[in-house]
Design an enzyme around this catalytic site. Structure first.
Site, PDB file in Angstrom:
ATOM      1  N   HIS A 127      -3.555   6.702   2.495  1.00 56.23           N
ATOM      2  CA  HIS A 127      -3.742   5.516   1.691  1.00 56.23           C
ATOM      3  C   HIS A 127      -5.004   5.150   2.739  1.00 56.23           C
ATOM      4  CE1 HIS A 127      -4.271   1.453   1.031  1.00 56.23           C
ATOM      5  NE2 HIS A 127      -4.328   1.438   2.028  1.00 56.23           N
ATOM      6  N   ASN A 141      -9.819  -0.570  -0.022  1.00 61.87           N
ATOM      7  CA  ASN A 141      -8.651  -0.137  -0.261  1.00 61.87           C
ATOM      8  C   ASN A 141      -7.968  -1.275  -0.898  1.00 61.87           C
ATOM      9  OD1 ASN A 141      -6.030  -0.633   0.146  1.00 61.87           O
ATOM     10  ND2 ASN A 141      -6.689  -1.413   2.563  1.00 61.87           N
ATOM     11  N   CYS A 173       0.622  -1.228   0.193  1.00 67.27           N
ATOM     12  CA  CYS A 173      -0.065  -0.057   0.238  1.00 67.27           C
ATOM     13  C   CYS A 173       0.925   0.953  -0.029  1.00 67.27           C
ATOM     14  CB  CYS A 173      -0.870  -0.081   1.680  1.00 67.27           C
ATOM     15  SG  CYS A 173      -1.571  -1.491   1.402  1.00 67.27           S
TER      16      CYS A 173
HETATM   17  O1  UT7 Z   1      -4.028  -1.565   3.712  1.00 73.19           O
HETATM   18  C1  UT7 Z   1      -2.857  -2.214   3.970  1.00 73.19           C
HETATM   19  C2  UT7 Z   1      -3.292  -2.095   5.711  1.00 73.19           C
HETATM   20  N1  UT7 Z   1      -4.504  -3.235   6.097  1.00 73.19           N
HETATM   21  C3  UT7 Z   1      -5.444  -1.921   7.100  1.00 73.19           C
HETATM   22  O2  UT7 Z   1      -4.851  -0.729   7.235  1.00 73.19           O
HETATM   23  C4  UT7 Z   1      -6.396  -2.868   7.773  1.00 73.19           C
HETATM   24  C5  UT7 Z   1      -6.559  -2.623   9.209  1.00 73.19           C
HETATM   25  N2  UT7 Z   1      -6.982  -3.817   9.840  1.00 73.19           N
HETATM   26  C6  UT7 Z   1      -9.108  -2.845   9.816  1.00 73.19           C
HETATM   27  O3  UT7 Z   1      -9.023  -2.025   9.166  1.00 73.19           O
HETATM   28  C7  UT7 Z   1      -9.520  -3.192  10.620  1.00 73.19           C
HETATM   29  O4  UT7 Z   1      -8.573  -3.993  11.850  1.00 73.19           O
HETATM   30  C8  UT7 Z   1     -10.989  -4.456  10.180  1.00 73.19           C
HETATM   31  C9  UT7 Z   1     -11.658  -4.002   9.249  1.00 73.19           C
HETATM   32  C10 UT7 Z   1      -9.794  -5.622   9.238  1.00 73.19           C
HETATM   33  C11 UT7 Z   1     -11.265  -5.312  11.477  1.00 73.19           C
HETATM   34  O5  UT7 Z   1     -12.006  -4.755  12.451  1.00 73.19           O
HETATM   35  P1  UT7 Z   1     -11.734  -5.061  13.620  1.00 73.19           P
HETATM   36  O6  UT7 Z   1     -12.099  -3.879  14.829  1.00 73.19           O
HETATM   37  O7  UT7 Z   1     -10.341  -4.663  14.294  1.00 73.19           O
HETATM   38  O8  UT7 Z   1     -12.929  -5.779  13.919  1.00 73.19           O
HETATM   39  P2  UT7 Z   1     -11.857  -7.631  14.019  1.00 73.19           P
HETATM   40  O9  UT7 Z   1     -11.072  -7.381  13.382  1.00 73.19           O
HETATM   41  O10 UT7 Z   1     -10.760  -6.803  16.023  1.00 73.19           O
HETATM   42  O11 UT7 Z   1     -13.310  -8.436  14.387  1.00 73.19           O
HETATM   43  C12 UT7 Z   1     -14.362  -8.001  15.660  1.00 73.19           C
HETATM   44  C13 UT7 Z   1     -15.018  -8.794  15.635  1.00 73.19           C
HETATM   45  C14 UT7 Z   1     -15.015 -10.117  15.723  1.00 73.19           C
HETATM   46  O12 UT7 Z   1     -16.260 -10.848  16.070  1.00 73.19           O
HETATM   47  P3  UT7 Z   1     -15.853 -11.200  17.930  1.00 73.19           P
HETATM   48  O13 UT7 Z   1     -14.541 -12.403  17.358  1.00 73.19           O
HETATM   49  O14 UT7 Z   1     -15.753  -9.949  18.286  1.00 73.19           O
HETATM   50  O15 UT7 Z   1     -17.051 -12.063  17.929  1.00 73.19           O
HETATM   51  C15 UT7 Z   1     -15.091 -10.663  13.751  1.00 73.19           C
HETATM   52  O16 UT7 Z   1     -15.445 -11.632  13.735  1.00 73.19           O
HETATM   53  O17 UT7 Z   1     -15.987  -8.688  14.594  1.00 73.19           O
HETATM   54  C16 UT7 Z   1     -15.759  -9.696  13.039  1.00 73.19           C
HETATM   55  N3  UT7 Z   1     -15.686  -9.345  12.058  1.00 73.19           N
HETATM   56  C17 UT7 Z   1     -17.277  -9.684  11.304  1.00 73.19           C
HETATM   57  N4  UT7 Z   1     -17.801  -9.159  11.184  1.00 73.19           N
HETATM   58  C18 UT7 Z   1     -19.166  -9.093   9.984  1.00 73.19           C
HETATM   59  C19 UT7 Z   1     -14.463  -9.599  11.470  1.00 73.19           C
HETATM   60  N5  UT7 Z   1     -15.552  -9.222  10.362  1.00 73.19           N
HETATM   61  C20 UT7 Z   1     -16.582  -9.196   9.795  1.00 73.19           C
HETATM   62  C21 UT7 Z   1     -17.058  -9.066   8.928  1.00 73.19           C
HETATM   63  N6  UT7 Z   1     -18.048  -8.733   8.978  1.00 73.19           N
HETATM   64  N7  UT7 Z   1     -17.147  -8.535   7.228  1.00 73.19           N
END
Ligand code: UT7
Length: 329
Positions: A256, A286, A116
């Site tokens: 980004h 993204n 990225c």
């Molecule tokens: O471009 C390169 C750089 N990339 C980035 O900068 C990405 C950086 N990371 C992010 O943007 C975020 O970490 C994400 C958007 C990927 C995830 O958001 P988060 O707030 O960190 O969520 P999480 O991974 O901690 O997941 C929270 C909950 C989980 O459920 P439990 O374990 O709390 O029950 C996940 O299973 O959300 C759940 N979850 C979803 N639920 C519905 C994860 N993905 C989804 C989804 N729909 N698509």
């Protein structure tokens, strides 16, 4: 003392595939919801390339637009740099395919892999070639067809990414304009946080690597999130200070586009009004190396950047890598 040539962007272009994949459609593909995606990422829809479309196809369309804006012909190009993590092939370089199809007969060509941060890295490489008077016209492209390396059954990743291409022609500009300052960084110890494990010389592609899904992108979302917030905040503030600017001097920041929450936290940390931060993640998701050049082309077309504007591009991503370009338009 001999004054060095300044390097600036003299034309931009972008191309997005026509097919739109909305959150509502994704709800029917994986266990997710429009509400979750919007609130956790800011994404509403993204573009997806056709099955037969590869990175060079998107690149060429973006490049043709950038060349037209720069008012130069492809045959005048000295170098083509394609920043991507989704090249057409391992080799030959996508840049070579673009060079051939554009008819850029005298241009050297290579791909650049900084995920990225790729476009920011690419601009800084181009800047060096211009400043040293080695080359006059350099095409820098950021392109991704991430839909081809995403596991469409993994809701943690498939909702995040989109396809697209952005291009910029870098050339000598008058002193005091163009790229004023560049800083790049990397921390390879975080390489496993965002990677594509299979298909390389570490884990060559076999039926078992495919069965185990090693040909798909993997990400530790929350770790990357923390890293991204740090880069967008501390790194940007420190770099601006080191090159003698205040946050108030910025006319437009193009970060980004990884997550709206990352962008908003940067706005807060920098104390920069959101109007001064370009955001298009809601429409395109993204797009890794393509996010910044697509946003740049939009901002230029909509005259949010005009001659004299101070523009800051900040990238961060797999590697880990990060980088910043401070540009006087
Ligand atoms: O471009 C390169 C750089 N990339 C980035 O900068 C990405 C950086 N990371 C992010 O943007 C975020 O970490 C994400 C958007 C990927 C995830 O958001 P988060 O707030 O960190 O969520 P999480 O991974 O901690 O997941 C929270 C909950 C989980 O459920 P439990 O374990 O709390 O029950 C996940 O299973 O959300 C759940 N979850 C979803 N639920 C519905 C994860 N993905 C989804 C989804 N729909 N698509």
């Amino acid at each position: 003392m001999e004054s060095k040539t300044s390097a600036g962007i003299i034309g931009t272009g972008s191309y997005l595939p026509e097919k739109v994949l909305s959150n509502l459609k994704l709800e029917k593909m994986v266990d997710t919801s429009d509400d979750w995606i919007r609130s956790r990422t800011g994404i509403v829809e993204r573009r997806i390339a056709d099955r037969q479309t590869a990175a060079s196809d998107l690149s060429i369309k973006a490049a043709e637009r950038a060349l037209e804006k720069a008012n130069i012909g492809a045959e005048e190009l000295d170098l083509i740099i394609v920043a991507t993590i989704t090249p057409d092939y391992f080799f030959p370089a996508t840049a070579c395919i673009v060079q051939d199809k554009l008819g850029a007969k005298k241009a050297a060509a290579f791909d650049l892999l900084a995920a990225c941060s790729g476009f920011v890295y690419g601009i800084s490489v181009a800047e060096q070639f211009i400043k040293s008077n080695a080359y006059k016209y350099i095409l820098v492209i950021g392109v991704e067809v991430l839909s081809k390396i995403v596991d469409w059954s993994d809701r943690n990743t498939c909702i995040l990414f989109g396809d697209g291409a952005g291009a910029a022609v870098v050339a000598p500009v008058e002193e005091g304009k163009g790229v004023l300052f560049t800083r790049l960084g990397a921390d390879g110890s975080g390489g496993d946080l965002l990677m594509l494990p299979g298909g390389g010389s570490r884990i060559p592609c076999t039926s078992s690597s495919v069965e185990n899904g090693l040909h798909y992108l993997r990400m530790s979302g929350s770790d990357i999130f923390k890293f991204a917030v740090k880069i967008m905040g501390e790194f940007t503030v420190e770099t601006l200070k080191d090159c003698g600017f205040e946050v108030e001097d910025i006319d437009l920041l193009i970060p980004h586009q990884a997550n709206l929450r990352i962008i908003n936290s940067a706005a807060k940390r920098l104390d920069l009004p959101v109007e001064k931060i370009w955001t298009n993640i809601h429409r395109f998701g993204n797009m890794s190396a393509a996010s910044i050049p697509v946003a740049l082309d939009e901002a230029v077309s909509q005259k949010r950047i005009v001659p004299g504007s101070l523009l800051v591009l900040v990238g961060f991503g797999a590697g880990l890598t990060w980088g910043i370009n401070v540009i006087r338009w």
